[in-house]
Motif scaffolding. Structure first.
Motif, mmCIF file in Angstrom:
data_model
loop_
_atom_site.group_PDB
_atom_site.id
_atom_site.type_symbol
_atom_site.label_atom_id
_atom_site.label_comp_id
_atom_site.label_asym_id
_atom_site.label_seq_id
_atom_site.Cartn_x
_atom_site.Cartn_y
_atom_site.Cartn_z
ATOM 1 N N GLY A 8 0.836 -1.200 0.000
ATOM 2 C CA GLY A 8 0.000 0.000 0.000
ATOM 3 C C GLY A 8 0.864 1.240 0.000
ATOM 4 N N GLY A 9 0.548 2.174 -0.888
ATOM 5 C CA GLY A 9 1.382 3.368 -1.052
ATOM 6 C C GLY A 9 0.644 4.664 -0.771
ATOM 7 N N PRO A 11 -0.645 7.469 2.497
ATOM 8 C CA PRO A 11 0.098 8.124 3.589
ATOM 9 C C PRO A 11 0.642 7.133 4.622
ATOM 10 C CG PRO A 11 -2.039 9.180 3.263
ATOM 11 C CD PRO A 11 -1.986 8.037 2.320
ATOM 12 N N ALA A 12 -0.130 6.087 4.958
ATOM 13 C CA ALA A 12 0.342 5.128 5.961
ATOM 14 C C ALA A 12 1.553 4.362 5.425
ATOM 15 C CB ALA A 12 -0.783 4.151 6.326
ATOM 16 N N ASP A 32 -0.755 -0.723 -5.564
ATOM 17 C CA ASP A 32 -1.621 -0.723 -6.726
ATOM 18 C C ASP A 32 -1.544 0.641 -7.408
ATOM 19 O OD1 ASP A 32 -3.461 -1.919 -8.279
ATOM 20 O OD2 ASP A 32 -5.176 -1.542 -6.962
ATOM 21 N N ARG A 33 -1.579 1.695 -6.570
ATOM 22 C CA ARG A 33 -1.550 3.064 -7.081
ATOM 23 C C ARG A 33 -0.924 3.938 -6.015
ATOM 24 N NH1 ARG A 33 -6.240 7.347 -8.159
ATOM 25 N NH2 ARG A 33 -6.839 6.628 -6.096
ATOM 26 N N GLN A 37 -5.862 7.269 -1.702
ATOM 27 C CA GLN A 37 -7.029 8.170 -1.727
ATOM 28 C C GLN A 37 -6.641 9.630 -1.871
ATOM 29 O OE1 GLN A 37 -10.048 7.348 1.517
ATOM 30 N NE2 GLN A 37 -8.484 5.837 2.017
ATOM 31 N N THR A 41 -8.163 13.636 -3.896
ATOM 32 C CA THR A 41 -8.599 14.699 -2.990
ATOM 33 C C THR A 41 -8.256 16.058 -3.559
ATOM 34 O OG1 THR A 41 -8.210 13.188 -1.179
ATOM 35 C CG2 THR A 41 -8.383 15.493 -0.603
ATOM 36 N N ASN A 46 -6.360 20.130 6.597
ATOM 37 C CA ASN A 46 -6.108 19.649 7.966
ATOM 38 C C ASN A 46 -4.856 18.784 8.050
ATOM 39 O OD1 ASN A 46 -7.044 17.428 6.617
ATOM 40 N ND2 ASN A 46 -8.775 17.029 7.964
ATOM 41 N N ALA A 79 -1.450 -6.774 -4.707
ATOM 42 C CA ALA A 79 -1.253 -7.953 -3.868
ATOM 43 C C ALA A 79 -2.554 -8.749 -3.824
ATOM 44 C CB ALA A 79 -0.858 -7.536 -2.462
ATOM 45 N N THR A 109 -3.361 -1.013 2.955
ATOM 46 C CA THR A 109 -4.090 -0.964 1.688
ATOM 47 C C THR A 109 -5.298 -0.031 1.711
ATOM 48 O OG1 THR A 109 -5.054 -3.075 2.386
ATOM 49 C CG2 THR A 109 -3.338 -3.176 0.717
ATOM 50 N N GLY A 110 -5.521 0.671 2.833
ATOM 51 C CA GLY A 110 -6.522 1.735 2.833
ATOM 52 C C GLY A 110 -7.960 1.270 2.703
ATOM 53 N N CYS A 135 -13.094 16.506 6.893
ATOM 54 C CA CYS A 135 -12.221 17.105 5.879
ATOM 55 C C CYS A 135 -12.893 18.319 5.233
ATOM 56 C CB CYS A 135 -11.917 16.086 4.781
ATOM 57 S SG CYS A 135 -11.362 14.496 5.401
ATOM 58 N N ASP A 274 -6.210 3.372 7.113
ATOM 59 C CA ASP A 274 -7.652 3.196 6.935
ATOM 60 C C ASP A 274 -8.105 1.736 6.862
ATOM 61 O OD1 ASP A 274 -7.713 5.946 6.786
ATOM 62 O OD2 ASP A 274 -8.841 6.035 4.908
ATOM 63 N N GLN A 282 -8.073 9.490 8.614
ATOM 64 C CA GLN A 282 -7.507 10.790 8.253
ATOM 65 C C GLN A 282 -6.042 10.626 7.853
ATOM 66 O OE1 GLN A 282 -9.382 14.283 9.029
ATOM 67 N NE2 GLN A 282 -10.427 12.632 7.987
ATOM 68 N N ILE A 283 -5.540 11.587 7.070
ATOM 69 C CA ILE A 283 -4.154 11.511 6.598
ATOM 70 C C ILE A 283 -3.161 11.528 7.762
ATOM 71 C CG2 ILE A 283 -2.372 12.688 5.244
ATOM 72 C CD1 ILE A 283 -4.771 13.788 3.505
HETATM 73 P P1 FAD Z 1 -5.025 4.947 1.168
HETATM 74 O O1 FAD Z 1 -4.757 6.384 0.968
HETATM 75 O O2 FAD Z 1 -6.362 4.415 0.820
HETATM 76 O O3 FAD Z 1 -3.912 4.139 0.346
HETATM 77 C C1 FAD Z 1 -4.011 2.759 0.138
HETATM 78 C C2 FAD Z 1 -2.885 2.286 -0.754
HETATM 79 O O4 FAD Z 1 -2.940 0.860 -0.872
HETATM 80 C C3 FAD Z 1 -2.938 2.798 -2.184
HETATM 81 O O5 FAD Z 1 -1.619 2.978 -2.673
HETATM 82 C C4 FAD Z 1 -3.622 1.656 -2.928
HETATM 83 O O6 FAD Z 1 -3.325 1.645 -4.324
HETATM 84 C C5 FAD Z 1 -2.971 0.490 -2.239
HETATM 85 N N1 FAD Z 1 -3.673 -0.806 -2.335
HETATM 86 C C6 FAD Z 1 -4.957 -1.110 -2.030
HETATM 87 N N2 FAD Z 1 -5.195 -2.419 -2.219
HETATM 88 C C7 FAD Z 1 -4.025 -2.958 -2.654
HETATM 89 C C8 FAD Z 1 -3.603 -4.273 -3.000
HETATM 90 N N3 FAD Z 1 -4.433 -5.328 -2.939
HETATM 91 N N4 FAD Z 1 -2.317 -4.462 -3.413
HETATM 92 C C9 FAD Z 1 -1.451 -3.422 -3.465
HETATM 93 N N5 FAD Z 1 -1.792 -2.165 -3.123
HETATM 94 C C10 FAD Z 1 -3.055 -1.937 -2.721
HETATM 95 N N6 FAD Z 1 -8.090 12.975 5.010
HETATM 96 C C11 FAD Z 1 -7.634 14.087 5.620
HETATM 97 O O7 FAD Z 1 -6.925 14.000 6.624
HETATM 98 N N7 FAD Z 1 -7.937 15.330 5.102
HETATM 99 C C12 FAD Z 1 -8.689 15.521 3.989
HETATM 100 O O8 FAD Z 1 -8.958 16.656 3.578
HETATM 101 C C13 FAD Z 1 -9.184 14.338 3.329
HETATM 102 N N8 FAD Z 1 -9.978 14.453 2.234
HETATM 103 C C14 FAD Z 1 -10.364 13.317 1.581
HETATM 104 C C15 FAD Z 1 -11.105 13.459 0.395
HETATM 105 C C16 FAD Z 1 -11.472 12.338 -0.324
HETATM 106 C C17 FAD Z 1 -12.244 12.517 -1.608
HETATM 107 C C18 FAD Z 1 -11.127 11.036 0.155
HETATM 108 C C19 FAD Z 1 -11.512 9.807 -0.631
HETATM 109 C C20 FAD Z 1 -10.426 10.901 1.345
HETATM 110 C C21 FAD Z 1 -10.039 12.034 2.075
HETATM 111 N N9 FAD Z 1 -9.322 11.941 3.281
HETATM 112 C C22 FAD Z 1 -8.849 13.066 3.883
HETATM 113 C C23 FAD Z 1 -9.011 10.620 3.887
HETATM 114 C C24 FAD Z 1 -7.560 10.214 3.587
HETATM 115 O O9 FAD Z 1 -7.330 10.298 2.207
HETATM 116 C C25 FAD Z 1 -7.301 8.806 4.104
HETATM 117 O O10 FAD Z 1 -7.575 8.730 5.497
HETATM 118 C C26 FAD Z 1 -5.846 8.384 3.882
HETATM 119 O O11 FAD Z 1 -5.494 8.477 2.525
HETATM 120 C C27 FAD Z 1 -5.623 6.949 4.370
HETATM 121 O O12 FAD Z 1 -4.327 6.555 4.079
HETATM 122 P P2 FAD Z 1 -3.917 5.037 3.901
HETATM 123 O O13 FAD Z 1 -2.468 5.054 3.567
HETATM 124 O O14 FAD Z 1 -4.374 4.267 5.073
HETATM 125 O O15 FAD Z 1 -4.788 4.475 2.674
#
Ligand code: FAD
Length: 307
Positions: A8-9, A11-12, A32-33, A37, A41, A46, A79, A109-110, A135, A274, A282-283
């Motif tokens: 997963g790529g 913020p986490a 994957d990407r 998320q 955005t 925040n 994955a 993986t969010g 947000c 997430d 949140q980010i």
């Molecule tokens: P994600 O950002 O979901 O990243 C998941 C990663 O895992 C991606 O790289 C994805 O491609 C990868 N992945 C998933 N499945 C697989 C797999 N099977 N194999 C390989 N890779 C995989 N938060 C804020 O704090 N402030 C904001 O203003 C805000 N606005 C937002 C607006 C929108 C429209 C959205 C959708 C979200 C917003 N958020 C905001 C929430 C914030 O984006 C998320 O809380 C944050 O991105 C979570 O991070 P993460 O790394 O856990 O997961």
């Protein structure tokens, strides 16, 4: 094998990769990407210490920071499986057919918001259609908005938004099914209306932004349109964990069960962001959790026998 492999790529994952690489251990990141998320955005207000930014800009910063370190980034790779072998090494199977082995794994993986799947939703995403009140709530200060969803998250969003926006209409598919204490608080608010038994038809806009929400009142069968500038969709957040069913413990909502160190039910496998049971998506929270899981993985490695 890798010492730490991050799946997963977002913020986490980015935070986990930087924290691992700074320990001088073999770090890989498969996504994957890259960006997750955050790529989808628009305004981010925040992300603490940055007054205002945009998703793609924050992702460029994330990528640059990760690339500053010795991290093997494998982007556009999905994955599909996780298993821990008899030798204690974790194996991640990829959609391409390849597999990667590592002494520890961090799953990040969010999640994704459940969509209404109606006309206009996609077209006006970020231009009135929103999914996160924490947000985007302040962007609708003083305006009229609709909240779609009669569960706990819909009612919480309506209560939250009522303190910021001018007026909130909550639309529920059936009856409102939130906790009694939330329903009581909602009913006490002067600037909130609740409409039950609705079917959402369309997000209406003027080509630039949202101007209304069309729905059918299931009781009378009448088609109606609410005049609103914002539509908050609160019908569920789906963790990207389908590929983990049967390998790590998941909650009833499909979130990966983690302890305070990000440890999952499988030794050497950690999770962050997430996709986990940690509340509030949140980010800044995802980044903090990613850093934490990475330090916990490092601690696990220095206590484990060398391969
Ligand atoms: P994600 O950002 O979901 O990243 C998941 C990663 O895992 C991606 O790289 C994805 O491609 C990868 N992945 C998933 N499945 C697989 C797999 N099977 N194999 C390989 N890779 C995989 N938060 C804020 O704090 N402030 C904001 O203003 C805000 N606005 C937002 C607006 C929108 C429209 C959205 C959708 C979200 C917003 N958020 C905001 C929430 C914030 O984006 C998320 O809380 C944050 O991105 C979570 O991070 P993460 O790394 O856990 O997961």
């Amino acid at each position: 094998p890798f010492d730490v492999l991050i799946v997963g790529g977002g913020p986490a994952g980015a935070a986990a990769a930087i924290y691992a690489a700074r320990k001088g251990i073999r770090t890989g990141l498969v996504a994957d990407r890259f960006g997750g998320q955050v790529l989808d955005t628009m305004a981010i207000e925040n992300f603490i210490s940055v007054k205002s930014t945009e998703g793609p800009r924050l992702v460029a910063g994330l990528e640059q920071h990760v690339r500053d370190y010795n991290v093997d980034i494998m982007n556009l790779q999905r994955a599909e499986s996780l298993a821990v072998g008899a030798d204690g090494l974790a194996e991640i199977g990829l959609a391409s057919g390849a597999s990667l082995r590592s002494r520890s794994v961090i799953i990040s993986t969010g999640a994704r918001w459940r969509k209404m799947d109606v006309p206009g939703e996609e077209a006006y995403a970020g231009r009135g259609v929103a999914y996160c009140p924490h947000c985007d709530g302040p962007l609708f200060k003083g305006k009229r908005v609709a909240v779609v969803g009669g569960g706990n998250s819909g009612v919480e969003a309506a209560i939250d938004l009522a303190g910021i926006v001018g007026h909130v209409t909550l639309l529920a598919r059936n009856d409102v099914r939130a906790d009694a204490v939330l329903q009581k608080r909602l009913a006490s608010l002067p600037n909130v209306d609740v409409i039950t038994h609705t079917r959402i038809g369309e997000v209406v806009g003027n080509g630039d932004k949202v101007t209304g929400l069309a729905y059918t009142d299931q009781t009378s069968g009448e088609a109606r349109t609410l005049e609103v500038e914002g539509v908050f969709v609160q019908i569920g957040l789906l963790p990207n964990t389908d590929w983990l069913k049967g390998s790590v413990d998941l909650s009833a909502h499909g979130e990966i069960e983690v302890d305070a160190r990000g440890q999952t039910s499988l030794p050497g496998v950690f999770a962050a962001g997430d996709c986990t049971t940690v509340p509030f998506k949140q980010i800044v929270i995802a980044m903090g959790e990613g850093a934490k899981a990475s330090l916990a993985a490092f601690e696990h490695l220095i206590r484990s026998p060398l391969p």
